[in-house]
Design a protein around this motif. Structure first.
Motif, PDB file in Angstrom:
ATOM      1  N   GLN A   1       2.754  -1.822   0.693  1.00 26.16           N
ATOM      2  CA  GLN A   1       2.214  -0.553  -0.037  1.00 26.16           C
ATOM      3  C   GLN A   1       1.694  -1.265   1.512  1.00 26.16           C
ATOM      4  N   ARG A   2       0.594  -0.057   1.641  1.00 25.96           N
ATOM      5  CA  ARG A   2       0.286   0.436   3.209  1.00 25.96           C
ATOM      6  C   ARG A   2      -1.445  -0.936   2.771  1.00 25.96           C
ATOM      7  N   PRO A   3      -2.021  -0.766   2.093  1.00 26.64           N
ATOM      8  CA  PRO A   3      -2.947  -1.704   1.963  1.00 26.64           C
ATOM      9  C   PRO A   3      -2.053  -3.799   2.684  1.00 26.64           C
ATOM     10  N   GLU A   4      -1.350  -4.317   1.461  1.00 23.01           N
ATOM     11  CA  GLU A   4      -0.607  -5.184   1.820  1.00 23.01           C
ATOM     12  C   GLU A   4       0.144  -5.578   3.810  1.00 23.01           C
ATOM     13  N   GLN A   5       0.335  -4.275   4.163  1.00 23.05           N
ATOM     14  CA  GLN A   5       0.971  -4.258   4.977  1.00 23.05           C
ATOM     15  C   GLN A   5       0.044  -4.743   6.294  1.00 23.05           C
ATOM     16  N   SER A   6      -1.039  -3.278   6.002  1.00 26.26           N
ATOM     17  CA  SER A   6      -1.985  -3.632   6.669  1.00 26.26           C
ATOM     18  C   SER A   6      -3.115  -4.935   7.069  1.00 26.26           C
ATOM     19  N   LYS A   7      -2.929  -5.339   6.118  1.00 28.58           N
ATOM     20  CA  LYS A   7      -3.389  -7.348   6.454  1.00 28.58           C
ATOM     21  C   LYS A   7      -2.355  -7.749   7.216  1.00 28.58           C
TER      22      LYS A   7
ATOM     23  N   LYS B   1      -2.856  -6.865  11.132  1.00 24.46           N
ATOM     24  CA  LYS B   1      -3.891  -7.271  11.292  1.00 24.46           C
ATOM     25  C   LYS B   1      -4.612  -8.157  11.959  1.00 24.46           C
TER      26      LYS B   1
ATOM     27  N   GLU C   1      -3.432   4.765   9.543  1.00 24.74           N
ATOM     28  CA  GLU C   1      -3.749   5.565   9.181  1.00 24.74           C
ATOM     29  C   GLU C   1      -4.740   5.320   7.802  1.00 24.74           C
TER      30      GLU C   1
ATOM     31  N   TYR D   1      -6.475   1.667   7.261  1.00 24.16           N
ATOM     32  CA  TYR D   1      -5.197   0.759   7.702  1.00 24.16           C
ATOM     33  C   TYR D   1      -4.508   0.884   8.981  1.00 24.16           C
TER      34      TYR D   1
ATOM     35  N   LEU E   1      -1.261  -0.300  10.895  1.00 23.71           N
ATOM     36  CA  LEU E   1       0.620  -0.195  10.922  1.00 23.71           C
ATOM     37  C   LEU E   1       0.613  -0.226  12.313  1.00 23.71           C
TER      38      LEU E   1
END
Length: 524
Positions: free
Chosen positions: A430-436, A439, A479, A482, A484
């Protein structure tokens, strides 16, 4: 002469082709046997002598490979699209003009001597010189005309065995007896381009060319002749047909046995051959600044893209450790491993990363070093599991991170059975996990806390080449809140190596630091 159109070992190819694409590649690739390649090399070498004679001065060292590849492509009829990214006023158009003029004079004569190899030039070499606007087209076309009408060229054409003269003016010029011609045209999107036929299509200042015009109107002008196309230019702020073709050529160069189709020379490379150029650019560096957009675009060959890249080729050069080779086994301290499982068009990539656990910086970030990569391409999953286990057992592993998207859930379950003593960490898509994780990877790159093997031997490896190319291709996307990253939407573009690395590195963000002995880095 034997010209074979057989494909080389598919293991070296990125496995994302449809069956139709694979068949097209196998039928169009030109692979010469050793004797034939040596013969072509002899012709190319002699043609380079003629290029120097026509111009009146020898090509510089960075120009010669580009000119040689142009000549070779025309001789072996591989229909290649070549790209040349040279710094401003470094002689890219001059290289093209000198090479084209020599080929226009000599190829019709060589066609009579080697009809099987070069017979399509028996009525002349037909060249189309394009540029985004008329003035730019005039520049390239004018240089070719100047070479053909120079004292050196006229002297060569006056030889009784050649006996040719230059004819015409305005938008085209030809050689009267051989039939060779060059015509200037624009590739502006509003231009009406006549349906001509060419053996060689040149697009100068290609960074400003309209992609649709190039692909839809200009490209088909070489269909009946399997024309060679040559794109020359400098970087810009936007991706276009020039940038995309450069990336295609770079990715294809990672395949075993592939010919080099991209050439570049920044101001430092050009300065090695031209002292006056070095002095001028250094004055410009002081006047406008090394980090100014103008200097980056004109002399450092840096693309300042509107969408933004995750990192730059220059930064990747800085972080690669040229003294370090891939480490195939390591048990002195715990390492982390990231696994990006293969989807339909991707490879399963496994990345092992050493961490300097005992010396975090003031913000809690650790130094990371890639030890090794494993690329499992075109292999069924049952075989992949045991290859992964074999790879992991070569290291003292703290934890293994696996992307649980797609087939990830199945992979995680199986690895927990096969590696019961090692923690397998599922990481979401999911976007939050990928963004973490993206980053965190950006922070490590920005702080210089990530490096990898870049020894001369390692740089020849398939895994290194694919890692480097995928990191350089990686695009940064925003996004909402986030950040990505993903591969560009282009053929042969992938982000598996970057994903695998991000998965491994994010384990150190919130992970409890293990107890380890304090020691110096074994890689220094």
């Amino acid at each position: 002469m034997s010209v074979v159109t057989e494909g080389i070992d598919d293991e070296e190819f990125i496995g994302d082709e449809t069956e139709a694409e694979r068949q097209a590649r196998l039928e169009t690739e030109v692979v010469l046997d050793q004797t034939s390649q040596a013969f072509v090399d002899q012709i190319v070498a002699k043609m380079l002598v003629i290029v120097d004679e026509v111009s009146g001065h020898p090509l510089y060292g960075y120009q010669r490979p580009f000119a040689a590849r142009m000549i070779e492509s025309l001789i072996i009829n591989d229909g290649a699209t070549l790209t040349a990214l040279f710094s401003r006023q470094s002689g890219k158009s001059e290289t093209v003009a000198n090479t084209v003029a020599a080929c226009m004079i000599m190829f019709p004569r060589l066609a009579k001597i080697f009809p099987e190899l070069m017979g399509k030039y028996k009525e002349g070499l037909w060249v189309g010189a394009f540029a985004p606007v008329e003035e730019q087209a005039d520049n390239l076309y004018g240089r070719i005309v100047a070479r053909l009408t120079s004292e050196h060229a006229l002297e060569i054409m006056a030889d009784p065995e050649i006996d040719d003269t230059v004819h015409g003016r305005g938008r085209s010029i030809s050689l009267k007896r051989s039939g060779s011609l060059v015509r200037k045209q624009t590739c502006h999107p509003r231009a009406t381009i006549e349906g001509r036929t060419y053996h060689l299509i040149l697009i100068d200042e290609c960074q400003g060319a309209d992609e649709k015009m190039v692909n839809k109107s200009i490209g088909p002008m070489g269909a009946s002749t399997n024309a060679t196309m040559v794109f020359t230019g400098t970087p810009s702020y936007e991706k276009g047909v020039f940038f995309k073709q450069i990336q295609i050529n770079k990715r294809q160069a990672t395949r075993r046995g592939a010919r080099q189709n991209h050439f570049d020379a920044d101001w430092k490379e050009v300065s090695k051959w031209n002292e006056n150029y070095a002095r001028f650019v250094k004055k410009e560096l002081l006047r406008i600044g090394e980090d100014s957009d103008e200097f980056k675009l004109s002399y450092r060959l840096m693309w300042l893209l509107d969408k933004g890249m995750f990192t730059t080729g220059e930064r990747l050069d800085d972080l690669g450790d040229v003294s370090m080779q891939a480490v195939h086994a390591y048990h002195k301290s715990p390492v982390v491993i990231g696994i990006d499982p293969a989807r339909k068009q991707d490879s399963t990539i496994v990345t092992a990363v050493w961490v300097r656990w005992d010396q975090p910086d003031e913000y809690g970030y650790f130094e990371h070093r890639i030890l090794n990569w494993m690329d499992l391409q075109g292999m069924d999953w049952e075989a992949q599991y045991f290859r992964i286990v074999e790879f992991v057992r070569n290291y003292n592993v703290l934890a293994v991170a696996v992307d649980e998207g797609g087939v990830g859930d199945v992979v995680i379950s199986r690895l927990k059975v096969l590696l019961p003593d090692i923690e397998i960490v599922p990481l979401g898509s999911q976007r939050p996990e990928q963004s973490k994780r993206w980053k965190h990877l950006m922070e490590l790159l920005d702080r210089g806390l990530l490096s990898w093997p870049a020894h001369a031997y390692t740089r020849r490896l398939k895994t290194y080449k694919r890692f480097r190319q995928q990191m350089e291709d990686l695009e940064k996307k925003f996004e909402g809140p986030y950040v990505l990253a993903a591969a560009p939407n282009a053929a042969d573009a992938h982000d598996d190596y970057a994903d695998s690395l991000a998965l491994a590195c994010v384990l150190t963000k919130d992970y409890t630091m293990p107890e380890v002995e304090q020691s110096n880095s074994p890689f220094r």
